[in-house]
Design an enzyme around this catalytic site. Structure first.
Site, PDB file in Angstrom:
ATOM      1  N   SER A 126       0.856  -1.176   0.000  1.00 15.85           N
ATOM      2  CA  SER A 126       0.000   0.000   0.000  1.00 15.85           C
ATOM      3  C   SER A 126       0.889   1.222   0.000  1.00 15.85           C
ATOM      4  CB  SER A 126      -0.907   0.013   1.228  1.00 15.85           C
ATOM      5  OG  SER A 126      -1.836   1.081   1.171  1.00 15.85           O
ATOM      6  N   ARG A 372      -0.679  -3.670  -7.068  1.00 15.56           N
ATOM      7  CA  ARG A 372      -1.944  -4.271  -6.634  1.00 15.56           C
ATOM      8  C   ARG A 372      -3.100  -3.470  -7.200  1.00 15.56           C
ATOM      9  NH1 ARG A 372      -4.048  -2.249  -0.807  1.00 15.56           N
ATOM     10  NH2 ARG A 372      -5.965  -2.733  -1.918  1.00 15.56           N
ATOM     11  N   THR A 428      -7.010   1.664   4.971  1.00 11.17           N
ATOM     12  CA  THR A 428      -6.642   0.679   5.993  1.00 11.17           C
ATOM     13  C   THR A 428      -7.479   0.839   7.248  1.00 11.17           C
ATOM     14  OG1 THR A 428      -4.374   0.594   5.138  1.00 11.17           O
ATOM     15  CG2 THR A 428      -4.740  -0.233   7.359  1.00 11.17           C
ATOM     16  N   CYS A 586      -0.686  -5.423 -17.538  1.00 12.53           N
ATOM     17  CA  CYS A 586      -0.057  -6.250 -16.509  1.00 12.53           C
ATOM     18  C   CYS A 586       1.255  -5.615 -16.065  1.00 12.53           C
ATOM     19  CB  CYS A 586       0.204  -7.656 -17.037  1.00 12.53           C
ATOM     20  SG  CYS A 586       1.150  -8.677 -15.872  1.00 12.53           S
ATOM     21  N   CYS A 612       3.960 -13.396 -11.960  1.00 11.57           N
ATOM     22  CA  CYS A 612       2.772 -12.740 -11.414  1.00 11.57           C
ATOM     23  C   CYS A 612       3.021 -12.199 -10.004  1.00 11.57           C
ATOM     24  CB  CYS A 612       1.620 -13.738 -11.388  1.00 11.57           C
ATOM     25  SG  CYS A 612       0.071 -13.083 -10.742  1.00 11.57           S
ATOM     26  N   CYS A 615      -1.610  -8.985  -8.533  1.00  8.62           N
ATOM     27  CA  CYS A 615      -2.348  -7.713  -8.492  1.00  8.62           C
ATOM     28  C   CYS A 615      -3.789  -7.872  -8.938  1.00  8.62           C
ATOM     29  CB  CYS A 615      -1.639  -6.655  -9.327  1.00  8.62           C
ATOM     30  SG  CYS A 615      -1.807  -6.875 -11.116  1.00  8.62           S
ATOM     31  N   CYS A 618      -5.498  -8.263 -14.434  1.00  3.34           N
ATOM     32  CA  CYS A 618      -5.942  -8.982 -15.629  1.00  3.34           C
ATOM     33  C   CYS A 618      -7.378  -9.453 -15.484  1.00  3.34           C
ATOM     34  CB  CYS A 618      -5.014 -10.157 -15.916  1.00  3.34           C
ATOM     35  SG  CYS A 618      -4.837 -11.326 -14.539  1.00  3.34           S
TER      36      CYS A 618
END
Length: 643
Positions: A126, A372, A428, A586, A612, A615, A618
């Site tokens: 984050s 992400r 959060t 991506c 990968c 995140c 896709c």
């Protein structure tokens, strides 16, 4: 769905089963798999297609092949009061709150948290500027407990970038001011929360991927199952094969994060989006830098919009100076962008080249990289008073892009539901509060339940509507949709200023989101290609070089966790009409179109799943909605540091 009865284990001997599974995790592959080494990667379809596409994978369903008996062996079953899927801020807050309540009253309530990352925090990424409001409620003595909140925000700036200029946006609305907040590594924060959870008696198991929702005969949620370990890419057991485990519970809380894979199945089964708007998303890409001490400004918090994005595309960058010369740097691009040639990762690299950013980075070095997806939808409906309308009707209508939160046997908490406050650029605290409220409802239901039927946490959804989470999100409900005007980002800045400075959530109207993110992408013939500068290797970097800093790792010979439903669509639609956008959206170089060796002069989609970073972009942005992200083997994926 009726599942076969399996040997049952309890908390005292679960560790022996976990040790068996842990041996499987020792099979590792090199950190980064270069594209040149992945040409032989094949998609796991063919004779195992039915098995792959089945909603429940308790048993393999294979056409014209003998089923390996190991695939149908009974699974160990662990029974608990509450199982929580995901050890992020919401999941751990829920677990801590449950045990706090139980311990205070001297009651036995067993709480188990399942986390797919190899260790707590390894998949957590984050900004992050943390508002400690929920933390103050959960653990008022967090300073004495050594919480990693070491750098308070001391200076706030919001700026509009042109290619060369940086224009301050003043006055700064109160909702965007960060006085009293802290610049943190959420990765480190989650590790600390995990320690607090274990201290109060929560059982936290990392390295286990929850891959299946279990159901009772009446359709209520029964718990979850972890995926089988030691399958090869064709779903056949290898020598190190181990069956997954079942965690059966009275209440299952899903805290998977944005666009959770199990949450998607729950949305469909329980129709949780009935009467709601679609969710809208963004991709956030981040680097952690260690900079020259002479350039370090402890507590400096910068947010920027404008360049390098065009006025039709929502997004912007951030830069946070935390302690020890560490800078958290990132860029966010809303996934409702229209130009198929837009490349979010390369936009981030351009952002770093802006004079106002580059000057901080020169002489520094990158420590880590990650990405992400994030929920941006929020609340989009006018609040209904439960006392004045039928409660069931209210639960359908209140929430906007946030789905219905409860269903028989479980609930959605945190970012898997979507509690991000977009103008604040933080969520959060809301995620934690949602977990705490769900925990309180679950505790009351478990300790007072005398019926044999499934538990539905109606009180949780009602408490969210009565909490500061609802008020906070309701007051900013019109900010994100204001981007949908013909003026784009200019209209957004103008309206947002009026809304946050004067209206403050009291406008008698509610703006709406227009279309799902994947549906707005324009065909290549309608878009202008974007020329991106080559990376300099000092401030800007090649994509694969950045991916190597994520620590991502996947066992090579395992089922591909990025499932393409129709293998023809990527070429026939995505490539021919949209010029292959998956190769651009991506942030890890997973997708590329290569020559098809079996069909000369044709292309095929190659999936470099080892790269990968989880995140899930896709799964969201694919124009054909043909990609399904599912969990790989437990312990696989990124291993973030200081993110």
């Amino acid at each position: 769905m009726i599942l076969r009865l399996s040997p049952k284990i309890n908390g005292s001997n679960i560790l022996s089963a976990l040790r068996i599974r842990a041996r499987v995790l020792s099979y590792k592959t090199p950190l980064l798999h270069k594209i040149s080494h992945q040409s032989s990667l094949k998609q796991p379809f063919g004779s195992y297609k039915r098995f792959l596409n089945s909603t429940s994978r308790s048993y393999a369903s294979v056409t014209n092949q003998e089923v390996d008996p190991r695939l149908t062996a009974e699974r160990f079953v662990d029974e608990t009061d509450v199982v929580i899927v995901g050890a992020g801020p919401s999941g751990l807050s829920a677990a801590i709150r449950l045990k706090q309540l139980a311990n205070a009253e001297g009651k036995e309530v067993r709480v188990v948290v399942i986390e797919k990352a190899s260790e707590l925090g390894a998949h957590t990424l984050s900004g992050a500027v943390l508002e400690p409001r929920a933390l103050n409620e959960l653990l008022p003595d967090w300073k004495e407990r050594g919480a990693p909140l070491n750098q308070p925000v001391l200076k706030d700036e919001m700026r509009f970038f042109t290619e060369k200029l940086s224009i301050p946006l003043l006055p700064l609305p109160s909702v965007m001011k960060n006085k009293g907040n802290y610049i943190v590594s959420l990765n480190s924060y989650v590790k600390w929360l995990g320690e607090q959870a274990e201290e109060v008696g929560v059982e936290v198991y990392s390295g286990f991927s929850a891959s299946e929702v279990l159901y009772n005969e009446d359709g209520s949620v029964r718990g979850i199952a972890t995926n089988d370990m030691g399958l090869d890419k064709n779903f056949k057991p290898k020598e190190n094969f181990e069956r997954g485990m079942e965690f059966q519970a009275k209440v299952t809380l899903f805290a998977e994060g944005c666009h959770g894979s199990l949450t998607k199945t729950l949305m469909r089964k329980f129709n949780l989006r009935e009467g709601r708007q679609q969710q809208t998303y963004a991709i956030g890409i981040k680097e952690v830098w260690e900079i020259d001490p002479a350039k370090h400004i402890p507590g400096y918090c910068l947010h920027a919009t404008g360049w390098p994005l065009d006025y039709k595309t929502y997004g912007g960058g951030f830069m946070y100076h935390m302690e020890n010369n560490i800078v958290q740097l990132g860029f966010i691009v809303a996934l409702d962008y229209q130009n198929t040639y837009l490349h979010p990762y390369k936009e981030f690299q351009r952002y770093k080249s802006h004079p106002s950013i580059r000057k901080h980075l020169e002489g520094g070095k990158v420590i880590s990289y990650g990405a992400r997806a994030l929920n941006e939808g929020g609340y989009q409906f006018t609040r209904l008073t439960l006392s004045k309308v039928d409660a069931s009707f209210a639960k359908v209508c209140v929430g906007g892009s946030i789905p219905k939160l409860v269903f028989p046997g479980g609930a959605l908490i945190g970012c898997t539901a979507g509690f991000l406050n977009l103008p604040k650029i933080k969520g959060t605290h809301n995620a934690m509060k949602s977990g705490m409220l769900a925990a309180e409802a679950a505790y009351d239901a478990i300790t007072s339940d005398t019926s044999s039927g499934p538990i539905t946490l109606t009180a949780y959804e009602e408490s969210i509507q009565d909490s500061w989470v609802y008020k906070e999100l309701y007051d900013v409900r019109n900010i994100r949709p204001s981007m949908n005007s013909p003026l784009g980002v200019y209209g957004f800045i103008l309206y947002s200023g009026i809304e946050m400075l004067f209206l403050k959530g009291k406008a008698p109207w509610t703006l709406k989101h227009h279309h799902p993110d994947h549906a707005v992408l324009k065909p290549a013939k309608e878009c202008k290609p974007i020329e991106y500068p080559k990376p300099d290797g000092v401030i800007t970097f090649d994509l694969l070089e950045s991916v190597s800093r994520s620590g991502t790792n996947h066992t090579e010979n395992q089922p591909v966790h990025l499932r393409v439903r129709d293998k023809k669509l990527p070429v026939d639609v995505n490539l021919k009409i949209y010029d292959g956008p998956e190769g651009r959206f991506c942030p890890a170089g997973v997708y590329e179109f290569v020559d098809d060796e079996k069909n000369p002069n044709e292309k095929r989609l190659q999936i470099n799943s080892q790269n990968c970073v989880h995140c899930k972009t896709c799964d969201i942005k694919d124009v054909s909605q043909n990609i399904d992200w599912v969990t790989p083997e437990g312990g696989n994926g990124p291993k973030y540091v200081l993110t």
